[in-house]
Design a protein around this motif. Structure first.
Motif, short mmCIF file in Angstrom:
data_model
loop_
_atom_site.label_atom_id
_atom_site.label_comp_id
_atom_site.label_asym_id
_atom_site.label_seq_id
_atom_site.Cartn_x
_atom_site.Cartn_y
_atom_site.Cartn_z
N HIS A 64 5.52 -9.17 2.54
CA HIS A 64 6.06 -7.81 2.58
C HIS A 64 7.53 -7.82 2.23
O HIS A 64 8.30 -8.68 2.68
CB HIS A 64 5.88 -7.19 3.97
CG HIS A 64 6.53 -5.85 4.10
ND1 HIS A 64 6.02 -4.72 3.52
CD2 HIS A 64 7.68 -5.47 4.71
CE1 HIS A 64 6.82 -3.69 3.78
NE2 HIS A 64 7.84 -4.12 4.50
N SER A 66 10.58 -4.64 1.84
CA SER A 66 10.89 -3.22 1.85
C SER A 66 11.20 -2.76 0.44
O SER A 66 11.74 -3.51 -0.39
CB SER A 66 12.10 -2.96 2.75
OG SER A 66 12.55 -1.63 2.57
N SER A 270 7.61 4.95 0.97
CA SER A 270 6.44 4.33 1.58
C SER A 270 6.83 2.96 2.11
O SER A 270 7.45 2.17 1.39
CB SER A 270 5.31 4.18 0.55
OG SER A 270 4.23 3.45 1.10
N THR A 271 6.46 2.68 3.35
CA THR A 271 6.77 1.38 3.91
C THR A 271 6.02 0.27 3.19
O THR A 271 6.59 -0.74 2.80
CB THR A 271 6.43 1.35 5.41
OG1 THR A 271 7.24 2.29 6.10
CG2 THR A 271 6.66 -0.04 6.00
N TYR A 272 4.72 0.46 3.01
CA TYR A 272 3.88 -0.60 2.46
C TYR A 272 3.54 -0.38 0.98
O TYR A 272 3.03 -1.30 0.34
CB TYR A 272 2.58 -0.72 3.25
CG TYR A 272 2.79 -1.13 4.68
CD1 TYR A 272 3.18 -2.43 5.00
CD2 TYR A 272 2.60 -0.22 5.72
CE1 TYR A 272 3.38 -2.81 6.31
CE2 TYR A 272 2.79 -0.59 7.04
CZ TYR A 272 3.17 -1.88 7.33
OH TYR A 272 3.37 -2.26 8.64
N ASN A 275 3.59 -3.12 -2.05
CA ASN A 275 3.93 -4.40 -1.44
C ASN A 275 3.49 -5.57 -2.32
O ASN A 275 2.61 -5.41 -3.18
CB ASN A 275 3.33 -4.50 -0.04
CG ASN A 275 1.82 -4.60 -0.06
OD1 ASN A 275 1.27 -5.65 -0.32
ND2 ASN A 275 1.14 -3.48 0.21
#
Length: 390
Positions: A64, A66, A270-272, A275
């Motif tokens: 992951h 950011s 969006s956080t994910y 990714n």
């Protein structure tokens, strides 16, 4: 007592523990032929070696990051999608539902930046755009919206295929028209090529944006990389998910530079989304599917499956009415209750997916083997005959 898993699904009593190609293995050892592919998600079947390798390699590097930072695999995938499609820019999500949320925001922000009061989005009965606030408001079906009000406003719902209603409804207040080139949940209903051409012309005439939802029908499912290519048109905004991740959670919104003009820094996030793991798999998926040779094989397999399905319908007139759909996104219109056909399929170790209009969906892996197609017809025939005998 409520289940520890929130009971929002009516689940079949099946627990699959392993998959390979078009087959799934149940915990008790039974092998099921999978014609649902996770509802058009497992585009290359289960445990495809190229996807497994891409995911494993990336997992050993970084999982992951950011979106505050550059993500190389994301940039590579975006560049591929821009090269392969109408789009100038891409935003990555984790699902089709998230893609719908952004598509709606993008269309409305476009007109806000233009200084015009356009917020209305036209959609169609039988559509499915996810189960978020925007998604259920866009579809407008009572089944999905009941009890979840007040709904997000600004959607106008028209009957599917009613050209006169569309012509009457679109105006200088219309921000966009949102449509699936092939309705999935709505019963495998393709929009004819001439209608998509006419819709593109109508949007151009009124200055409205055209949003295509290719979450289920995209990524090779109809025999072209995206379904709208058959009509020779391009959208302004397109929603993508399901097949693009080959089973790993991944979605995207593709857009022209013009349509995306309002989406500047801070307007979405969006956080994910995008990714490294998802994009590594997405790159591997596109490297396989977005080739002329692969898509040619999808069309050949689609022709073979459809021919055999027509024979199946003819041999079981008490159970089936007709075949519909495009490519490897096919439906069997049933004369008996479609859920009964799905259940009978379980008894023959074959998986299909119900849809509206009393249809069962057949959404196999795009690389399904010819022998598996033959096996599928035999299993579906046995399922149909079991219903007649009962």
């Amino acid at each position: 007592m409520i289940s520890s898993v929130l009971p929002t699904y009516s689940r079949a009593p099946l627990s699959f523990v392993q998959g390979e190609g078009s087959w799934l293995v149940e915990a008790d050892g039974r092998r099921f032929l999978d014609l649902g592919a996770g509802i058009a998600v497992n585009a290359l079947g289960h445990a495809h070696p190229a996807l497994t390798a891409a995911l494993t390699q990336q997992a050993g590097q970084v999982w992951h990051l950011s979106n505050l930072y550059q993500i190389p695999a994301q940039q590579t995938l975006a560049d591929k999608l821009v090269d392969l499609t109408f789009a100038d820019t891409v935003f990555f999500t984790n699902s089709g539902t998230e893609a719908c949320e952004l598509a709606v925001k993008m269309a409305r922000k476009y007109w806000f930046e233009k200084g015009e009061d356009r917020t209305e989005i036209i959609t169609f009965d039988g559509s499915f755009h996810g189960r978020s606030a925007a998604g259920i408001a866009a579809a407008g079906s009572e089944k999905m919206t009941r009890g979840f009000g007040p709904l997000l406003g600004g959607f106008t719902h028209l009957a599917f295929g009613d050209h006169d209603a569309l012509t009457a409804a679109i105006s200088d207040k219309t921000a966009a028209v949102l449509i699936e080139p092939v309705q999935g949940e709505g019963g495998i209903r393709p929009v004819p090529d001439q209608c998509l051409k006419g819709l593109r012309d109508l949007c151009d005439e009124h200055g409205a944006l055209l949003i295509l939802d290719e979450v289920q029908c995209g990524v090779g499912r109809t025999g072209k990389l995206f379904a709208h290519e058959w009509a020779g048109i391009t959208p302004d905004i397109m929603m993508v998910a399901k097949g693009i991740g080959g089973g790993f959670p991944l979605g995207a919104v593709l857009a022209t530079e013009n349509a995306a003009l309002g989406m500047t820094a801070g307007t979405h996030g969006s956080t994910y989304g995008g990714n490294p793991l998802g994009c590594a798999v997405g790159n591997a998926v596109l490297d396989i599917i977005a080739t002329d040779a692969f898509l040619s094989e999808v069309n050949r397999k689609a022709g073979l499956l459809r021919q055999k399905l027509e024979g199946l319908v003819a041999d079981n007139p008490e159970v089936f009415e007709s075949v519909r759909g495009a490519g490897l996104m096919l439906g069997l219109k049933c004369k008996v209750t479609n859920s009964d056909v799905v259940q009978a399929g379980y008894g023959q170790a074959i998986l299909t997916v119900p849809a509206a209009d009393n249809v069962i969906r057949l959404l196999p892996a795009l690389n399904i083997a010819d022998d598996d197609i033959a096996t599928a017809i035999n299993k579906l025939d046995a399922a149909a005959k079991s219903l007649v005998k009962s």
